[in-house]
Motif scaffolding. Structure first.
Motif, mmCIF file in Angstrom:
data_model
loop_
_atom_site.group_PDB
_atom_site.id
_atom_site.type_symbol
_atom_site.label_atom_id
_atom_site.label_comp_id
_atom_site.label_asym_id
_atom_site.label_seq_id
_atom_site.Cartn_x
_atom_site.Cartn_y
_atom_site.Cartn_z
ATOM 1 N N SER A 1 0.811 -1.219 0.000
ATOM 2 C CA SER A 1 0.000 0.000 0.000
ATOM 3 C C SER A 1 0.842 1.266 0.000
ATOM 4 O O SER A 1 0.340 2.354 -0.219
ATOM 5 C CB SER A 1 -0.918 0.015 1.220
ATOM 6 N N MET A 2 2.126 1.118 0.284
ATOM 7 C CA MET A 2 2.987 2.295 0.417
ATOM 8 C C MET A 2 2.430 3.267 1.470
ATOM 9 O O MET A 2 2.540 4.478 1.345
ATOM 10 C CB MET A 2 3.158 3.015 -0.928
ATOM 11 N N THR A 3 1.831 2.711 2.501
ATOM 12 C CA THR A 3 1.378 3.528 3.630
ATOM 13 C C THR A 3 1.910 2.940 4.927
ATOM 14 O O THR A 3 2.216 1.746 5.001
ATOM 15 C CB THR A 3 -0.156 3.587 3.749
ATOM 16 N N TYR B 1 6.311 6.706 0.943
ATOM 17 C CA TYR B 1 5.307 6.208 1.882
ATOM 18 C C TYR B 1 4.512 7.364 2.465
ATOM 19 O O TYR B 1 5.074 8.405 2.794
ATOM 20 C CB TYR B 1 5.968 5.431 3.026
ATOM 21 N N HIS B 2 3.218 7.158 2.604
ATOM 22 C CA HIS B 2 2.375 8.158 3.251
ATOM 23 C C HIS B 2 1.871 7.609 4.574
ATOM 24 O O HIS B 2 1.761 6.398 4.759
ATOM 25 C CB HIS B 2 1.211 8.546 2.342
#
Lengths: 339, 339
Positions: A66-68, A97-98
């Motif tokens: 998810s790159m979170t 990344y968030h």
DNA sequence: GTGAAAGCGCTAACAA
DNA sequence: TTGTTAGCGCTTTCAC
């Protein structure tokens, strides 16, 4: 059966515009070195001309990343945790990344609720303040199949990784310090009503060390109760300490916020600090060194905790570090004028 | 061609466990009133027993709603914007929305970058501090096809909706106030190096109103420059004001942070506040009323901006309010002892 | 270096 | 009230 599409530009549209396959566009974005110079140029032009913005939800679903990162903190407003978040964000944002940030309001049940909600987002990593969680929360974190970093506390049994310091040792050091300076009647001031385990750690450490260094002396503790954590609460704490324990000669505050309030209250009452009453804080806010007298306090690695937690998460998410890691960032006593 | 699945429990698994179709499980979760009591019970049991956690990325992709809101603020640490975020989160989290928070560091280019990055997450709404953006940023916000709320400023031409107040009017009110109190030589102190348009607004309003009320008087402004926004910067600003403009009798600070630093510096120099030098702040931090003398400042609706922006987003995301709305939350002058 | 096919886990539309 | 079908927009796998 046609569904309303998102009617925004897709990989497909860009591919058509560029005269290549969608796959090639995807590669051009993610692994440009596997695509020839010429097609790369064409694709990039097409991306710009179509105004393409990749849909990360689709990417997430297809790639299972998810790159979170989910971050759970007790509070954001006017708190040391804002700095931790800042350090974390600085490290992670640079890698794409968030952050999902949740405020638990110092409440373990609310933390559990937030973990459950955030898990649906399939974060690639989780960072949480504290090592005390509800059994369900602990189980969810342990079973999340992503790296977890607990912070701001210390334990020998972390869920996974740990970046923090010992709140117990920090308060012990403060008690040692005031003892060595000759203070005889220490009183601890904090917020003990909430389910904040760091506050509890500090209070227990205070009690233990006081028993050791001041045998026979009663244990004096005042609680801000419903006032929570604020400067006004600090003022009230000073009042409480003086009324309930008039012999108090040094007030050990669980936060610089309290210490600031206590100091201002003492000054407005004409109580000499540190001569009549000494005051210690915790957290080393920027304000503390500028007050007069400057606040003696425990300096904690607020920003560094976020940075190191972020770096740890990154290396674990990229499979570089397989092992859970515990990092003790320590603390230091900033001995200044208020004690 | 089989792909590695996420090997976590899916809607499908729950459906199999419960002996119903996936669709029914989906309904049981999202619209339980459309499902019979008996199947609902079965499904809920299956969800619990399988430990199912819905994958929101898949949901997002299928429904074209991410249940996220992107929030862009200049800074989080020790800033009034933390309160705005808090208000926003409180309103949105209760409806299942999660926040992506980005810090622009008072930099318009960084803001543009963040908008671009967040747009890939397909947020259902966007909230941003300020009304000044790069042309590209403005274009992205306007073209995002989701409600956008600009905050903390005022303009007659918002991109979409607006929740804020007039920084110009606020500073004008301060100048009016100090003029009415008989101060003759006001100096403005702020951070003017960064691309912070609210700071610029305040400075320009200061200049204009000073020209009107103090004809012939020079315009005095001091800049914290590389020191940015901090208490230390506030101390330095006082020093600068006194050296460059010794006639200054009132210092108008663009933030309570500066005002706090200036006040503490004045006190450590033995400068009487407000008799020799008066000080005004901006933002009404909790600390300000507790300082001695208590800080005269502009009270801004920090938390309320977040709340109202959140409510506006909700009603727009749910299609209740079609029209862009501009909300002036105003400000108030907290006249206390420092001026 | 590039493309075709399959599918990630869910929801919308339609049918029953 | 429940089920079936067809995608959402992307990445993975495999073939060329």
């Amino acid at each position: 059966m046609t569904r309303r599409s998102t009617n925004s530009v897709t990989l497909h549209d860009v591919a058509a515009h560029a005269g290549v396959s969608p796959q090639t566009v995807s590669r051009a974005i993610r692994m440009p070195n596997l695509v020839s110079e010429s097609t790369l140029a064409v694709v990039r032009t097409s991306i710009a001309e179509t105004g393409y913005v990749p849909n990360l939800a689709a990417s997430n679903l297809a790639s299972n990343r998810s790159m979170t990162v989910a971050a759970l903190v007790p509070a954001v407003s006017y708190s040391v945790f804002a700095e931790t978040i800042h350090g974390l964000d600085a490290v992670l944002a640079s890698k794409g990344y968030h952050l999902f940030i949740g405020s638990t309001d110092y409440d373990a049940d609310r933390e559990e609720e937030l973990i459950r909600a955030f898990l649906g987002r399939r974060p690639d990593g989780i960072i949480v303040v504290g090592t005390e969680h509800t059994p369900a929360a602990r189980a969810m974190l342990a079973g999340a199949k992503v790296p977890v970093v607990e912070t701001w506390s210390w334990t020998d049994e972390p869920i996974d990784s740990l970046v923090g310091f010992s709140n117990r040792e920090a308060i012990t050091a403060v008690v040692d310090y005031v003892h060595s300076r000759g203070y005889r009647h220490p009183t601890f001031a904090g917020w003990l009503t909430g389910s904040d385990s760091r506050a509890l750690d500090r209070r227990l450490a205070f009690e233990q060390r006081t028993r050791e260094l001041y045998p026979g002396e009663p244990i004096r503790v005042v609680d801000s109760g419903a006032d929570g954590i604020s400067i006004a609460a600090g003022r009230a704490l000073l009042d409480r300490a003086l009324r309930e324990h008039p012999e108090t000669d040094v007030l050990l505050c669980a936060s610089d916020i309290f210490a600031t309030g206590a100091l201002l209250e003492a000054q407005s009452r004409g109580i000499a600090v540190p001569d009549r009453l000494a005051i210690c804080g915790f957290g080393d806010f920027e304000l503390s060194r500028h007050l007069s007298p400057a606040l003696t306090t425990v300096s904690t690695p607020n920003l560094e905790i976020g940075r190191r937690a972020g770096e740890l998460l990154l290396s674990r998410m990229h499979g570089e570090t397989a092992e859970p890691t515990s990092l003790d960032l320590g603390f230091s006593l900033a001995a200044r004028d208020s004690a």
